[in-house]
Design a protein around this motif. Structure first.
Motif, PDB file in Angstrom:
ATOM      1  N   TYR A  85      12.941 -19.924  63.582  1.00  0.00           N
ATOM      2  CA  TYR A  85      12.099 -18.814  64.045  1.00  0.00           C
ATOM      3  C   TYR A  85      10.856 -18.685  63.161  1.00  0.00           C
ATOM      4  CZ  TYR A  85      10.992 -13.894  65.237  1.00  0.00           C
ATOM      5  OH  TYR A  85      10.378 -12.726  65.624  1.00  0.00           O
ATOM      6  N   GLY A  90       7.430 -17.321  64.512  1.00  0.00           N
ATOM      7  CA  GLY A  90       7.973 -16.055  65.011  1.00  0.00           C
ATOM      8  C   GLY A  90       7.582 -14.895  64.106  1.00  0.00           C
ATOM      9  N   ASN A  91       7.458 -13.740  64.694  1.00  0.00           N
ATOM     10  CA  ASN A  91       7.022 -12.554  63.955  1.00  0.00           C
ATOM     11  C   ASN A  91       8.105 -12.131  62.948  1.00  0.00           C
ATOM     12  OD1 ASN A  91       6.664  -9.746  63.277  1.00  0.00           O
ATOM     13  ND2 ASN A  91       5.118  -9.658  64.895  1.00  0.00           N
ATOM     14  N   GLN A  92       7.763 -12.247  61.651  1.00  0.00           N
ATOM     15  CA  GLN A  92       8.779 -12.013  60.611  1.00  0.00           C
ATOM     16  C   GLN A  92       9.164 -10.539  60.470  1.00  0.00           C
ATOM     17  OE1 GLN A  92       6.949 -13.953  57.217  1.00  0.00           O
ATOM     18  NE2 GLN A  92       6.343 -15.522  58.683  1.00  0.00           N
ATOM     19  N   LYS A  93       8.174  -9.671  60.676  1.00  0.00           N
ATOM     20  CA  LYS A  93       8.498  -8.238  60.586  1.00  0.00           C
ATOM     21  C   LYS A  93       9.541  -7.888  61.647  1.00  0.00           C
ATOM     22  CE  LYS A  93       3.876  -6.957  59.077  1.00  0.00           C
ATOM     23  NZ  LYS A  93       2.578  -6.473  59.553  1.00  0.00           N
ATOM     24  N   LYS A  94       9.313  -8.422  62.822  1.00  0.00           N
ATOM     25  CA  LYS A  94      10.260  -8.147  63.918  1.00  0.00           C
ATOM     26  C   LYS A  94      11.638  -8.748  63.631  1.00  0.00           C
ATOM     27  CE  LYS A  94       7.114  -7.392  67.741  1.00  0.00           C
ATOM     28  NZ  LYS A  94       6.748  -7.737  69.105  1.00  0.00           N
ATOM     29  N   SER A 106      12.907  -7.883  67.056  1.00  0.00           N
ATOM     30  CA  SER A 106      12.543  -8.895  68.066  1.00  0.00           C
ATOM     31  C   SER A 106      13.330  -8.689  69.361  1.00  0.00           C
ATOM     32  CB  SER A 106      12.801 -10.287  67.523  1.00  0.00           C
ATOM     33  OG  SER A 106      14.173 -10.437  67.217  1.00  0.00           O
ATOM     34  N   ASP A 118      10.743 -14.771  70.297  1.00  0.00           N
ATOM     35  CA  ASP A 118       9.348 -14.329  70.261  1.00  0.00           C
ATOM     36  C   ASP A 118       8.627 -15.098  71.369  1.00  0.00           C
ATOM     37  OD1 ASP A 118       6.751 -13.609  69.783  1.00  0.00           O
ATOM     38  OD2 ASP A 118       6.933 -13.709  67.598  1.00  0.00           O
ATOM     39  N   ASN A 120       5.963 -14.702  72.991  1.00  0.00           N
ATOM     40  CA  ASN A 120       4.529 -14.970  72.821  1.00  0.00           C
ATOM     41  C   ASN A 120       4.274 -16.218  71.990  1.00  0.00           C
ATOM     42  OD1 ASN A 120       3.783 -12.719  74.278  1.00  0.00           O
ATOM     43  ND2 ASN A 120       3.880 -11.387  72.480  1.00  0.00           N
ATOM     44  N   LYS A 121       5.223 -16.537  71.144  1.00  0.00           N
ATOM     45  CA  LYS A 121       5.105 -17.753  70.320  1.00  0.00           C
ATOM     46  C   LYS A 121       5.913 -18.902  70.922  1.00  0.00           C
ATOM     47  CE  LYS A 121       2.720 -15.972  66.874  1.00  0.00           C
ATOM     48  NZ  LYS A 121       1.508 -16.528  66.267  1.00  0.00           N
ATOM     49  N   ARG A 294       9.829  -3.279  54.959  1.00  0.00           N
ATOM     50  CA  ARG A 294      10.534  -3.058  56.236  1.00  0.00           C
ATOM     51  C   ARG A 294      11.756  -2.155  56.032  1.00  0.00           C
ATOM     52  NH1 ARG A 294       6.692  -3.574  59.263  1.00  0.00           N
ATOM     53  NH2 ARG A 294       8.055  -3.386  61.079  1.00  0.00           N
TER      54      ARG A 294
END
Lengths: 298, 304
Positions: A85, A90-94, A106, A118, A120-121, A294
């Motif tokens: 991911y 992939g968005n790490q915050k999510k 996510s 993710d 979008n990715k 986070r």
């Protein structure tokens, strides 16, 4: 554990003309992924993560190398996919939010560790049932644009699922633009491959007219094979690797047969000691900070 | 001339391939008969799967993620058992678990008789009714088929379409029948039993038994109009009839819902709780006209 890995293609010759910048880049991603997982381990042990977690510590070189050697493919993987991911953007915050069960995760807290996505990715989620994303990857490959491709990761246990074998057959018959990567840590939960089957995936893939090989998780070997196969898809690379922690959770099954992370670090440190140290230091700081931030949302 | 159900499905499929870049995917689609004449006889947009159930529906679900709204054909509903996992565990969960849709149109074809016995007899939509996020319907007429297709194209969800071979050659519409203000009972027909329910109403009328008939198109979510519910409210009781197994099945579930909605007793009649055999004497499929009438007589006796 794998004992004869030296027979799986790891030769000194391969390293004679290596682009060391490429290796540094891979090491950077590996280190970044490892720092992520170290935080998961830390907070899981502290009780701040209540979800099940499947850590990719020990297997990072595969995700790091495949992400560097391929061009923006659709990506599917299963549990133990945090490194995949992250390596594929992939968005790490999510991802963190998902692991701690937040609505901003996510999967809005529905999935936890295995089904992270993710879209979008171009990262497609997994239902959690091992290997059932392999036929789904074939369906994705049916509908993608002409110059697009799919990378589908799965494990040596998933390789035994009947629907995975059928999906390989379909991919071979339809000449789908898929690269299959089997992250072969030789364990299904804790049962070694030899206790489960007497065939190997490379031969099975070949019988389905899929280019295939069986190698270790050495980044040079992996990237060479990807370059070799990129115009001959579908292809399958069975990659021997070592899981450093339990199937699920943070415990250890004992010392792994090898640590690709340490091998690469040692190799790069000969010429780039300062850079290697900086990479590790920076990644640790970045990741620790991100996690702390986070966790304030809890 | 009016189009049959089979011709309607074929036309919808052709338009989907031509206008929406859609695909139809399944096993043995291009074989003789083109799935009882429901698939346009050409290769464009038709993806022939190998004989790989489970993986087959996974491939169809995967295609639904990238666009194309695949029509996934299962030539027998018995194959639903094998193909269920990707539909239930992926397509149905996709919007909630991943935040993106998996709009797949599953054509599950029921059949019975002709020595199919334990292999291909029956309708198995009931097992899917206990799964969240799947739309389930059982169209038996051309208009109904068009209607559910429009719904599918409007929504972003998986649809399980419980078809029945018996409907394919039919071009007639099956409307609700409200013959009586105070009927003895209101009959709720599902799947192919609806053709028989029409006959039951006629036969029982001659015998002086007053029956209204409601056609159940949507099994999940169930949708009943005021008129349909009022017919039940004005009846002594209701009876839901379906081709699938009665035990833990659509009939009992819908009867329970109807009972809650109207506070009337509603009974169920489906296939019996036993394995069907190939020999005619061992068949166990949709309740026949005789069986429906027999059940109604018993219930009337009990009620009176």
């Amino acid at each position: 554990m794998i004992k004869n890995y030296s027979k799986l293609g790891l030769t000194k010759k391969l390293y004679e003309n290596v682009d060391q910048k490429f290796l540094l880049k891979i090491f950077d991603i590996m280190s970044y992924c490892r720092e992520f997982e170290n935080n998961v381990k830390y907070y899981k042990d502290k009780g701040l993560i209540s979800n099940l977690v499947y850590l990719s510590i020990g297997q990072e070189s595969i995700a790091a190398t495949v992400s560097c050697a391929t061009k923006n493919p659709w990506v599917l993987f299963q549990h133990r996919g945090h490194s995949n991911y992250i390596a594929f953007g992939g968005n790490q915050k999510k991802l963190i939010d998902e692991l701690i069960g937040l609505e901003t995760g996510s999967n809005r807290g529905y999935g936890g560790s295995p089904p992270i996505q993710d879209f979008n990715k171009k990262i497609i989620g997994h239902s959690g049932l091992i290997g059932d994303h392999v036929p789904i990857a074939c369906g994705v490959a049916l509908k993608i644009k002409k110059n697009d491709s799919v990378v589908c990761f799965f494990g040596d246990g998933a390789a035994e699922e009947d629907y995975v074998l059928s999906a390989l057959g379909f991919a071979g018959s339809k000449k789908l633009q898929i690269l299959f990567i089997c992250e072969d840590n030789d364990l299904s939960v804790l049962t070694p491959t030899a206790d489960r089957r007497n065939w190997n995936l490379k031969d099975v893939a070949k019988s389905f007219n899929i280019q295939s090989c069986d190698i270790t998780d050495d980044p040079i070997l992996i990237s060479n094979k990807i370059n070799l196969y990129k115009n001959q898809l579908p292809a399958l690379i069975n990659i021997r690797t070592c899981r450093d922690v339990w199937h699920e959770g943070t415990g250890s099954d004992g010392k792994p047969a090898w640590s690709r992370y340490n091998i690469l670090k040692k190799y790069l440190s000969k010429d780039f000691l300062q850079k290697v140290n900086n990479i590790e230091k920076t990644n640790k700081l970045t990741m620790d900070k991100l996690w702390k931030k986070r966790l304030q949302k809890l | 001339m009016e189009k049959t159900v089979a011709e309607t499905i074929k036309q919808i499929t052709k338009n989907h391939i031509d206008k929406n870049k859609g695909i139809v995917i399944g096993q043995c689609l291009t074989a003789v008969g083109w799935v009882q004449n429901t698939i346009p006889p050409r290769k464009k947009g038709t993806i022939e799967l190998p004989m790989t159930d489970i993986a087959g529906s996974g491939i169809a679900v995967g295609a639904s993620l990238i666009g194309g709204r695949p029509i996934f054909v299962l030539r027998f509903q018995s194959l639903l058992w094998l193909n269920a996992s990707p539909i239930v565990n992926y397509a149905a969960k996709a919007k909630t678990l991943f935040g993106y849709p998996a709009p797949i149109f599953v054509r599950a074809i029921a059949s019975e008789g002709g020595g199919q016995g334990p292999i291909h007899t029956g309708s198995f939509h009931s097992m899917f009714m206990s799964v969240p996020n799947i739309f389930i319907c059982s169209p038996m007429t051309p208009k109904e088929y068009k209607k559910i297709w429009v719904e599918f194209m409007k929504k972003n969800d998986p649809f399980l379409v419980s078809e029945h071979r018996r409907s394919y050659k039919s071009s007639k519409e099956l409307d609700d029948i409200y013959l009586y203000k105070k009927p003895d009972l209101t009959l709720f027909g599902i799947s192919s039993t609806r053709f028989d329910c029409v006959e039951v109403v006629k036969i029982l009328k001659k015998k002086g038994i007053k029956v209204n008939l409601v056609n159940v198109l949507w099994l999940k979510p169930t949708k009943f109009s005021k008129k349909q519910l009022n017919s039940l409210r004005n009846s002594k009781f209701g009876l839901v009839v379906d081709s699938s197994y009665e035990i833990c099945g659509a009939t009992r579930s819908i009867a329970y819902d109807l009972s809650n909605l109207t506070e009337k007793k509603v009974y169920a009649l489906g296939a019996e709780d036993r394995i069907p055999g190939a020999a005619e004497r061992l068949e166990n499929a949709s309740p026949t006209i005789k069986m429906i009438i027999s059940k109604i007589r018993k219930l009337l006796k009990k009620t009176n």
